[in-house]
Design a protein around this motif. Structure first.
Motif, PDB file in Angstrom:
ATOM      1  N   UNK A 118      -0.753   0.691  13.376  1.00 43.87           N
ATOM      2  CA  UNK A 118      -1.135   0.751  11.781  1.00 43.87           C
ATOM      3  C   UNK A 118      -0.132   1.179  11.182  1.00 43.87           C
ATOM      4  N   UNK A 119      -0.116   0.296   9.897  1.00 44.34           N
ATOM      5  CA  UNK A 119       0.794   0.993   8.694  1.00 44.34           C
ATOM      6  C   UNK A 119      -0.265   1.098   7.743  1.00 44.34           C
ATOM      7  N   UNK A 120      -0.482   2.621   7.280  1.00 44.45           N
ATOM      8  CA  UNK A 120      -1.177   3.230   6.333  1.00 44.45           C
ATOM      9  C   UNK A 120      -0.433   3.147   5.141  1.00 44.45           C
ATOM     10  N   UNK A 121      -0.847   2.239   4.119  1.00 51.31           N
ATOM     11  CA  UNK A 121      -0.184   2.159   2.718  1.00 51.31           C
ATOM     12  C   UNK A 121      -0.910   2.864   1.697  1.00 51.31           C
ATOM     13  N   UNK A 122      -0.229   4.024   1.039  1.00 47.64           N
ATOM     14  CA  UNK A 122      -0.718   4.543  -0.158  1.00 47.64           C
ATOM     15  C   UNK A 122      -0.399   3.997  -1.487  1.00 47.64           C
ATOM     16  N   UNK A 123      -1.151   3.087  -1.970  1.00 50.03           N
ATOM     17  CA  UNK A 123      -0.839   2.324  -3.224  1.00 50.03           C
ATOM     18  C   UNK A 123      -1.423   3.094  -4.484  1.00 50.03           C
ATOM     19  N   UNK A 168       2.869   5.935   7.954  1.00 46.11           N
ATOM     20  CA  UNK A 168       2.550   6.156   6.735  1.00 46.11           C
ATOM     21  C   UNK A 168       3.448   5.829   5.716  1.00 46.11           C
ATOM     22  N   UNK A 169       3.223   5.339   4.429  1.00 45.98           N
ATOM     23  CA  UNK A 169       4.268   4.980   3.409  1.00 45.98           C
ATOM     24  C   UNK A 169       3.806   4.997   2.320  1.00 45.98           C
ATOM     25  N   UNK A 170       4.392   5.537   1.031  1.00 43.30           N
ATOM     26  CA  UNK A 170       3.656   5.799  -0.010  1.00 43.30           C
ATOM     27  C   UNK A 170       4.490   4.770  -1.213  1.00 43.30           C
ATOM     28  N   UNK A 171       3.741   3.871  -2.088  1.00 43.72           N
ATOM     29  CA  UNK A 171       4.449   3.300  -2.863  1.00 43.72           C
ATOM     30  C   UNK A 171       4.744   3.974  -4.278  1.00 43.72           C
ATOM     31  N   UNK A 172       5.945   3.740  -4.581  1.00 45.01           N
ATOM     32  CA  UNK A 172       6.410   4.354  -5.617  1.00 45.01           C
ATOM     33  C   UNK A 172       6.485   3.290  -7.000  1.00 45.01           C
ATOM     34  N   UNK A 173       5.246   3.319  -7.636  1.00 44.43           N
ATOM     35  CA  UNK A 173       5.168   2.047  -8.385  1.00 44.43           C
ATOM     36  C   UNK A 173       5.956   2.006  -9.669  1.00 44.43           C
ATOM     37  N   UNK A 174       6.430   3.161 -10.027  1.00 43.82           N
ATOM     38  CA  UNK A 174       7.425   3.321 -11.105  1.00 43.82           C
ATOM     39  C   UNK A 174       8.804   2.763 -10.738  1.00 43.82           C
ATOM     40  N   UNK A 175       9.079   3.004  -9.574  1.00 41.97           N
ATOM     41  CA  UNK A 175      10.400   2.532  -8.892  1.00 41.97           C
ATOM     42  C   UNK A 175      10.380   1.198  -8.688  1.00 41.97           C
ATOM     43  N   UNK A 176       9.414   0.417  -8.363  1.00 43.71           N
ATOM     44  CA  UNK A 176       9.195  -1.107  -8.257  1.00 43.71           C
ATOM     45  C   UNK A 176       9.346  -1.756  -9.441  1.00 43.71           C
ATOM     46  N   UNK A 177       8.770  -1.143 -10.536  1.00 43.59           N
ATOM     47  CA  UNK A 177       8.959  -1.663 -11.950  1.00 43.59           C
ATOM     48  C   UNK A 177      10.220  -1.572 -12.352  1.00 43.59           C
ATOM     49  N   UNK A 178      10.899  -0.573 -12.020  1.00 43.93           N
ATOM     50  CA  UNK A 178      12.315  -0.290 -12.650  1.00 43.93           C
ATOM     51  C   UNK A 178      13.183  -1.315 -11.967  1.00 43.93           C
ATOM     52  N   UNK A 189       1.893  -5.971  -6.449  1.00 43.32           N
ATOM     53  CA  UNK A 189       2.073  -7.393  -5.682  1.00 43.32           C
ATOM     54  C   UNK A 189       3.375  -7.643  -4.982  1.00 43.32           C
ATOM     55  N   UNK A 190       4.538  -7.042  -5.907  1.00 44.18           N
ATOM     56  CA  UNK A 190       5.879  -7.128  -5.214  1.00 44.18           C
ATOM     57  C   UNK A 190       5.726  -6.181  -3.901  1.00 44.18           C
ATOM     58  N   UNK A 191       5.359  -5.025  -4.157  1.00 43.29           N
ATOM     59  CA  UNK A 191       5.429  -4.033  -3.107  1.00 43.29           C
ATOM     60  C   UNK A 191       4.463  -4.407  -2.050  1.00 43.29           C
TER      61      UNK A 191
END
Lengths: 309, 93
Positions: free
Chosen positions: A35-40, A67-77, A118-120
């Protein structure tokens, strides 16, 4: 097409989405799944639950559980930077426009957060589909989650209109060159090419969200009116995007409650009741103990989490 | 003399053909320019305060739309004289 199922935990803020996602992920690994648990969720509660620092680099917190955390600000940049680079490469005389300053403000533009999500998500599916058996996604608050799910449908409405107009433009251009040169010179239109790529990507994503084998939405709610009312609105909103709920998780149910009654409009969806824990569910041992408590039979209730049927 | 006449006729024909073709495309080119302008406004209109597609669609297409962006800016210059521009397109003196 990769068919790794994704389980999304949605619900009103504070109902226990992160905890329910963590419990489900742990239970899936006990059944032998990777399992990959993704914190969005920008609040990123998973690092508090597993008592470990998490980030964009995946971290194994248990056997079979990453487990992985998505850094939204980083994806936008990163997204804006790639657009800027493309513009620098393709624009000639308009580079004097000083678009850099404009892009500094663009990161706050409405619509970019859900696009970054969506990209992440696409990146994770592409990267992990062969190494994992499922993705468990701890979703952001309701508004952003709903925009995430409706983005493919909304984008396709615009893309289809833009495509029709662009094809008219290309037909006119071909007519002009045919008149001028006596023959039609068909030059590949990069804009139309990109529009077609976008259409293909969003159709694929829309199909993925609408496929009950690939997308499992677990609605987490508490046994109170506000939570149920919001869940009903979420269901209606998802329905308009062609997405159905797989399961309802009634979290923090009173001890002894087996099946709390639900609002009409939610009572046709399979329900799992998670009783109120007698201590904070922080750390893997606490999560495991909660799952194993016989009198609660929580582990049995969460078995499969619906991904096998 | 006949060959000189023939040459002149051919040259005359070529020039007439060229003029006719240019006239034929003139109106279509104006129409094309308007269509391209509408397209640019639809995609990039947020830059001039108009409702536009989701930002990511506009951003994805922006690197390929230098020409359209330039066209939009050109249109700003002639925006005050739409009738004059129309008359010019239709060749009305």
């Amino acid at each position: 097409m990769d068919l790794i199922p994704s389980i999304f935990f949605m619900g009103k803020g504070g109902v226990g989405k992160s905890t329910s996602a963590a419990l489900s992920a742990v239970q899936l690994t006990r059944q032998g799944k990777r399992v990959l648990l993704v914190s969005m969720d920008p609040a990123h509660n998973q690092s508090d639950i597993f008592q470990t620092r998490l980030g964009e680099h995946p971290k194994a917190v248990a056997e079979g559980l990453t487990v992985i955390e998505i850094d939204l600000a980083s994806w936008v940049r990163r997204y804006l930077k790639s657009v800027q680079q493309q513009i620098r490469q393709t624009y000639t005389y308009l580079t004097a426009f000083n678009l850099e300053g404009y892009f500094d403000v663009m990161k706050y533009a409405p619509g970019l957060e859900e696009h970054a999500l969506v990209l992440a998500y696409r990146h994770l599916r592409k990267t992990w589909s062969k190494r994992m058996d499922c993705l468990v996604c701890d979703m952001p608050p309701t508004a952003l989650s709903l925009r995430f799910f409706s983005l493919p449908q909304l984008s396709l409405i615009w893309i289809d209109q833009l495509k029709t107009l662009r094809e008219k433009i290309i037909a006119k251009r071909e007519l002009i060159t045919k008149i001028r040169l006596g023959r039609a010179e068909i030059e590949r239109d990069k804009v139309l090419g990109r529009i077609n790529e976008q259409a293909s990507d969003y159709r694929h994503l829309k199909a993925c969200f609408e496929d009950p084998q690939q997308t499992h939405i677990h609605m987490v709610l508490n046994p109170d009116l506000l939570s149920s009312a919001e869940s009903l609105r979420i269901r209606e909103s998802l329905k308009s995007a062609g997405i159905s709920l797989k399961r309802i998780i009634c979290n923090k149910a009173a001890p002894g409650t087996v099946n709390p009654s639900l609002e009409k409009g939610l009572d046709d969806i399979p329900l799992v009741s998670l009783p109120l824990a007698d201590r904070p569910l922080i750390g893997l041992p606490a999560l495991t103990e909660y799952l194993d408590a016989d009198q609660r039979s929580v582990a049995r209730r969460l078995d499969g989490c619906g991904i096998d049927g | 003399m006949i060959s000189r006449l023939k040459e002149r006729l051919i040259r005359y024909w070529r020039i007439s053909d060229q003029v006719a073709r240019e006239k034929a495309v003139g109106t279509i080119e104006a129409e094309l320019e308007e269509l391209e302008n509408i397209f640019a406004v639809l995609v990039l209109g947020s830059y001039i305060g108009l409702p536009s597609p989701p930002m990511h669609i506009a951003l994805d297409l922006m690197p390929m739309m230098e020409r359209e962006l330039g066209l939009m800016l050109e249109k700003v210059d002639t925006a005050n004289e739409p009738i004059a521009r129309l008359f010019s397109t239709l060749d009305i003196d």
